[in-house]
Every structure is written in C-alpha cells, then in structure tokens.
Scaffold this motif. Structure first.
Motif, PDB file in Angstrom:
ATOM      1  N   LEU A 187       5.267   2.196  41.792  1.00 11.63           N
ATOM      2  CA  LEU A 187       5.956   3.425  41.393  1.00 11.63           C
ATOM      3  C   LEU A 187       7.286   3.568  42.128  1.00 11.63           C
ATOM      4  O   LEU A 187       8.291   3.979  41.544  1.00 11.63           O
ATOM      5  CB  LEU A 187       5.065   4.639  41.677  1.00 11.63           C
ATOM      6  N   VAL A 188       7.296   3.220  43.416  1.00 13.35           N
ATOM      7  CA  VAL A 188       8.545   3.265  44.181  1.00 13.35           C
ATOM      8  C   VAL A 188       9.513   2.207  43.655  1.00 13.35           C
ATOM      9  O   VAL A 188      10.708   2.464  43.483  1.00 13.35           O
ATOM     10  CB  VAL A 188       8.270   3.054  45.684  1.00 13.35           C
ATOM     11  N   ARG A 189       8.997   1.019  43.376  1.00 16.47           N
ATOM     12  CA  ARG A 189       9.846  -0.069  42.878  1.00 16.47           C
ATOM     13  C   ARG A 189      10.511   0.310  41.554  1.00 16.47           C
ATOM     14  O   ARG A 189      11.677  -0.004  41.308  1.00 16.47           O
ATOM     15  CB  ARG A 189       9.011  -1.337  42.688  1.00 16.47           C
ATOM     16  N   ASP A 190       9.759   1.008  40.690  1.00 14.60           N
ATOM     17  CA  ASP A 190      10.267   1.380  39.366  1.00 14.60           C
ATOM     18  C   ASP A 190      11.101   2.661  39.385  1.00 14.60           C
ATOM     19  O   ASP A 190      11.517   3.141  38.328  1.00 14.60           O
ATOM     20  CB  ASP A 190       9.097   1.572  38.390  1.00 14.60           C
ATOM     21  N   ASN A 191      11.306   3.232  40.568  1.00 12.69           N
ATOM     22  CA  ASN A 191      12.039   4.499  40.689  1.00 12.69           C
ATOM     23  C   ASN A 191      11.318   5.644  39.993  1.00 12.69           C
ATOM     24  O   ASN A 191      11.940   6.632  39.596  1.00 12.69           O
ATOM     25  CB  ASN A 191      13.467   4.381  40.145  1.00 12.69           C
ATOM     26  N   ALA A 192      10.012   5.514  39.820  1.00  8.60           N
ATOM     27  CA  ALA A 192       9.226   6.593  39.228  1.00  8.60           C
ATOM     28  C   ALA A 192       8.950   7.693  40.248  1.00  8.60           C
ATOM     29  O   ALA A 192       8.663   8.833  39.876  1.00  8.60           O
ATOM     30  CB  ALA A 192       7.913   6.048  38.676  1.00  8.60           C
ATOM     31  N   VAL A 193       9.000   7.343  41.540  1.00  2.00           N
ATOM     32  CA  VAL A 193       8.888   8.325  42.621  1.00  2.00           C
ATOM     33  C   VAL A 193       9.937   7.991  43.678  1.00  2.00           C
ATOM     34  O   VAL A 193      10.432   6.864  43.754  1.00  2.00           O
ATOM     35  CB  VAL A 193       7.482   8.347  43.266  1.00  2.00           C
ATOM     36  N   ASP A 194      10.250   8.986  44.512  1.00  2.00           N
ATOM     37  CA  ASP A 194      11.246   8.780  45.567  1.00  2.00           C
ATOM     38  C   ASP A 194      10.664   8.021  46.754  1.00  2.00           C
ATOM     39  O   ASP A 194      11.298   7.112  47.299  1.00  2.00           O
ATOM     40  CB  ASP A 194      11.777  10.130  46.061  1.00  2.00           C
ATOM     41  N   LEU A 195       9.460   8.428  47.160  1.00  2.00           N
ATOM     42  CA  LEU A 195       8.861   7.920  48.390  1.00  2.00           C
ATOM     43  C   LEU A 195       7.400   7.572  48.157  1.00  2.00           C
ATOM     44  O   LEU A 195       6.747   8.146  47.282  1.00  2.00           O
ATOM     45  CB  LEU A 195       8.941   8.979  49.502  1.00  2.00           C
ATOM     46  N   GLY A 196       6.889   6.657  48.967  1.00  2.00           N
ATOM     47  CA  GLY A 196       5.486   6.293  48.863  1.00  2.00           C
ATOM     48  C   GLY A 196       4.845   6.150  50.231  1.00  2.00           C
ATOM     49  O   GLY A 196       5.456   5.616  51.163  1.00  2.00           O
ATOM     50  N   THR A 217      -0.767  -0.865  53.019  1.00  2.00           N
ATOM     51  CA  THR A 217      -0.541  -2.311  52.987  1.00  2.00           C
ATOM     52  C   THR A 217       0.876  -2.564  52.487  1.00  2.00           C
ATOM     53  O   THR A 217       1.339  -1.900  51.557  1.00  2.00           O
ATOM     54  CB  THR A 217      -1.547  -3.028  52.066  1.00  2.00           C
ATOM     55  N   ILE A 218       1.548  -3.523  53.104  1.00  2.00           N
ATOM     56  CA  ILE A 218       2.915  -3.855  52.717  1.00  2.00           C
ATOM     57  C   ILE A 218       3.049  -5.365  52.586  1.00  2.00           C
ATOM     58  O   ILE A 218       2.312  -6.124  53.211  1.00  2.00           O
ATOM     59  CB  ILE A 218       3.947  -3.332  53.741  1.00  2.00           C
ATOM     60  N   ASN A 219       3.993  -5.766  51.764  1.00  2.00           N
ATOM     61  CA  ASN A 219       4.328  -7.177  51.615  1.00  2.00           C
ATOM     62  C   ASN A 219       5.514  -7.472  52.527  1.00  2.00           C
ATOM     63  O   ASN A 219       6.639  -7.071  52.238  1.00  2.00           O
ATOM     64  CB  ASN A 219       4.669  -7.487  50.156  1.00  2.00           C
ATOM     65  N   THR A 220       5.259  -8.147  53.631  1.00  2.00           N
ATOM     66  CA  THR A 220       6.314  -8.387  54.619  1.00  2.00           C
ATOM     67  C   THR A 220       7.416  -9.299  54.087  1.00  2.00           C
ATOM     68  O   THR A 220       8.510  -9.346  54.658  1.00  2.00           O
ATOM     69  CB  THR A 220       5.718  -9.004  55.895  1.00  2.00           C
ATOM     70  N   LYS A 221       7.140 -10.018  52.984  1.00  2.00           N
ATOM     71  CA  LYS A 221       8.144 -10.910  52.411  1.00  2.00           C
ATOM     72  C   LYS A 221       9.075 -10.189  51.436  1.00  2.00           C
ATOM     73  O   LYS A 221      10.070 -10.751  50.996  1.00  2.00           O
ATOM     74  CB  LYS A 221       7.455 -12.075  51.696  1.00  2.00           C
ATOM     75  N   ASP A 222       8.728  -8.953  51.084  1.00  2.00           N
ATOM     76  CA  ASP A 222       9.544  -8.178  50.145  1.00  2.00           C
ATOM     77  C   ASP A 222      10.567  -7.373  50.932  1.00  2.00           C
ATOM     78  O   ASP A 222      10.221  -6.432  51.648  1.00  2.00           O
ATOM     79  CB  ASP A 222       8.647  -7.248  49.325  1.00  2.00           C
ATOM     80  N   SER A 223      11.828  -7.735  50.796  1.00  2.00           N
ATOM     81  CA  SER A 223      12.890  -7.090  51.575  1.00  2.00           C
ATOM     82  C   SER A 223      13.577  -5.958  50.823  1.00  2.00           C
ATOM     83  O   SER A 223      14.594  -5.436  51.278  1.00  2.00           O
ATOM     84  CB  SER A 223      13.937  -8.131  51.982  1.00  2.00           C
ATOM     85  N   SER A 224      13.026  -5.566  49.669  1.00  2.00           N
ATOM     86  CA  SER A 224      13.693  -4.545  48.855  1.00  2.00           C
ATOM     87  C   SER A 224      13.374  -3.123  49.300  1.00  2.00           C
ATOM     88  O   SER A 224      13.993  -2.174  48.828  1.00  2.00           O
ATOM     89  CB  SER A 224      13.312  -4.714  47.382  1.00  2.00           C
ATOM     90  N   PHE A 225      12.399  -2.972  50.228  1.00  2.00           N
ATOM     91  CA  PHE A 225      11.982  -1.642  50.653  1.00  2.00           C
ATOM     92  C   PHE A 225      12.385  -1.351  52.095  1.00  2.00           C
ATOM     93  O   PHE A 225      12.380  -2.240  52.949  1.00  2.00           O
ATOM     94  CB  PHE A 225      10.461  -1.485  50.552  1.00  2.00           C
ATOM     95  N   GLN A 226      12.708  -0.092  52.339  1.00  2.00           N
ATOM     96  CA  GLN A 226      12.789   0.409  53.706  1.00  2.00           C
ATOM     97  C   GLN A 226      11.375   0.823  54.092  1.00  2.00           C
ATOM     98  O   GLN A 226      10.729   1.592  53.374  1.00  2.00           O
ATOM     99  CB  GLN A 226      13.730   1.609  53.787  1.00  2.00           C
ATOM    100  N   VAL A 227      10.874   0.315  55.207  1.00  2.00           N
ATOM    101  CA  VAL A 227       9.486   0.550  55.615  1.00  2.00           C
ATOM    102  C   VAL A 227       9.472   1.262  56.961  1.00  2.00           C
ATOM    103  O   VAL A 227       9.995   0.742  57.956  1.00  2.00           O
ATOM    104  CB  VAL A 227       8.702  -0.776  55.709  1.00  2.00           C
ATOM    105  N   LEU A 228       8.864   2.451  56.998  1.00  2.00           N
ATOM    106  CA  LEU A 228       8.820   3.257  58.219  1.00  2.00           C
ATOM    107  C   LEU A 228       7.368   3.499  58.617  1.00  2.00           C
ATOM    108  O   LEU A 228       6.632   4.183  57.899  1.00  2.00           O
ATOM    109  CB  LEU A 228       9.514   4.605  57.993  1.00  2.00           C
TER     110      LEU A 228
END
Length: 288
Positions: free
Chosen positions: A134-143, A147-158
């Motif tokens: 949903l975050v990837r598709d811009n369907a929501v602002d924040l998620g 679990t996270i994919n450490t190889k995916d650099s498209s997200f800001q992860v906090l």
C-alpha cells in the motif's frame, strides 16, 4: 494519453465490463469503448482480452493496470496536497497490522487529532506485506510494519517501537516452566503463514522447542480470551496483554533457559514521496 482514459481503463478492468464502467462514469458504452481503443492505439498494445465470453486483461493490460493505479493514486494525492495549502485542511492515511491498530494507534491518533482536528484520518488494516504494498503504491502515506526487506532501498525506514514477546497462561498457572514442560502444553497461535507466526517459529527453532499447537486464530482478542478460559497458552506482544496482566486475568509465564524475544516495529514511507504537512506533523509527533 489523457487522464480520463486511465480512469476509464481502471474501471473497466475492475468491473470486467464496458457497460458497468459506462454506468459508473455516466457515459455511453460506445464512448467508453472508444476511449479504450484510443488508449490501446496510443500504447501500441491490446490491453483487454475480448475473445471470451467474459472481458479480461491481456498480459500487457495487467502490467499497465499496475502503473495506472500508481499514476491515479499519485495524481489524487497531488491534488489533495495542493488543496491543503488553500484551506489548511488535509488528509493522513496510515496502514498497520492488528497489534498496532488495536493497541498503539488509538492513543497516538487521539493526541494527533487533539492537535490537528481539521485533518481527515484514514486507517487501513493489513499485515506487513500488504502494508508495504500500500505504501509502495501510494495508496497510503505511512505504514507500520514488523518485517522489512533490507535490499529494498525505495523506503525510508524508521524503527519506532520494540515489543517484548511473552508467554501467557490462565490465572493461577505456574509462573515458571521448563522447555520440556512447555512442549506438553497446548498452544494457541496465529494462523500458519502470518508474519507473527513466522517470527515465533524462528524463535522456536532457536530455542530447540517443538510446539504442540491446538488452535490457530486470526484474532488477538480471541487468543487472549481462549487463554483466559484455560484452553491453552500463547506467545503474545507485551502491549497486547498489559491490561489482562494488571487485572490478573492471565499469568505471565517465564520459560527457563529461553532466549528472550523482541519484535521491532518500523514506520515506513517512500523516499521519493512529497510529505504534506499532515504527514510531517504525524512524523514529528511519533518520531520527535
């Protein structure tokens, strides 16, 4: 390529019908058909499979539909963001898993709404996989995800929350057991394949523990209730059982020689996303 053509294509794909899309758009069916033909002509590929009794998507149509959703969602977001500056109103959309939705977000959002009563808040409930999409598709602002994919650099992860995972039993259950004792007990767990279940199974393996699973549930409230009534034990996040522990409705159980379990919650958003002021205000409240 026109914006209205994308809107029409999305509706035709959703309904698998020219006539239903036409009715929703308040257009004639020939007008809808013509828009799709113009779109296909411009792209140079057939998007719809008209060969069978039911309308379907071609492989090219499946791919194009994914981008259509992203384009329209981003456009709607852009319009909403621009409008915020004219009336200082706005929208905040969040996706989160069950534990955070039930036990964390209500208080966070109550404080946020007290500060920003004019903001419309939308919540979507879903596991980490759905929330990430949903975050990837811009369907929501924040998620909120665990679990996270450490190889995916498209997200800001906090990283924002870290939960202890406790074994709980009914009240008056022994407060300490051994791993062999625990292997004889019935466990009530989340369904197989869920993110929390996978997390537990990894920890079971790490502690050389073979569980005896008697029930699998979708609802955290159902698990707590079943534990209270003596149907078995369960591993649950600390935040989910605090009220029951204070009220002495369940018992926290220590397992001898068991490696402590913690689960991290992350707040994610797209790095390339423009953050409107309602989103910035929420991030400031949660992350400081």
């Amino acid at each position: 390529m026109e914006f209205c053509q994308l809107q029409t294509f999305r509706l035709v794909a959703a309904h698998r019908s020219f006539s239903q899309a036409a009715a929703e758009l308040h257009l004639t069916q020939p007008a809808v058909t013509q828009q799709i033909k113009h779109l296909e002509s411009e792209i140079g590929e057939l998007l719809l499979d008209r060969s069978g009794r039911n309308l379907g998507l071609t492989p090219a149509g499946e791919v194009f539909l994914t981008y259509t959703h992203q384009i329209l969602n981003l456009t709607e977001q852009a319009v909403a963001t621009v409008r915020q500056y004219s009336d200082q109103k706005g929208k905040l959309s969040i996706a989160a898993g069950t534990t955070n939705t039930i036990f964390r977000l209500p208080l966070i959002l109550q404080n946020y709404r007290n500060e920003h009563p004019q903001i419309e808040i939308q919540i979507r409930n879903g596991d980490s996989k759905l929330t990430t999409q949903l975050v990837r598709d811009n369907a929501v602002d924040l998620g909120f995800v665990t679990t996270i994919n450490t190889k995916d650099s498209s997200f800001q992860v906090l990283p924002i929350f870290k939960d202890s995972i406790w074994l709980i039993g009914p009240k008056n259950y022994p407060s300490r057991v051994t791993i062999p004792d625990l292997e004889k007990e019935s466990l009530i767990l989340f369904r197989n394949g869920s993110g929390f279940r996978i997390f537990l199974e990894e920890n079971f393996h790490r502690n050389h523990f073979i569980p005896k699973i008697s029930m699998e549930m979708e609802s955290i409230e159902a698990i707590i209730r079943l534990v209270q009534t003596g149907f078995g034990l369960s591993f649950l996040p600390e935040i989910a059982v605090q009220e029951e522990l204070v009220g002495e409705r369940v018992q926290k159980v220590e397992v001898k020689e068991w490696t402590s379990m913690y689960r991290q919650t992350y707040l994610i958003y797209r790095k390339d996303k423009y953050l409107a002021w309602p989103v910035k205000a929420f991030l400031h409240q949660v992350c400081g």
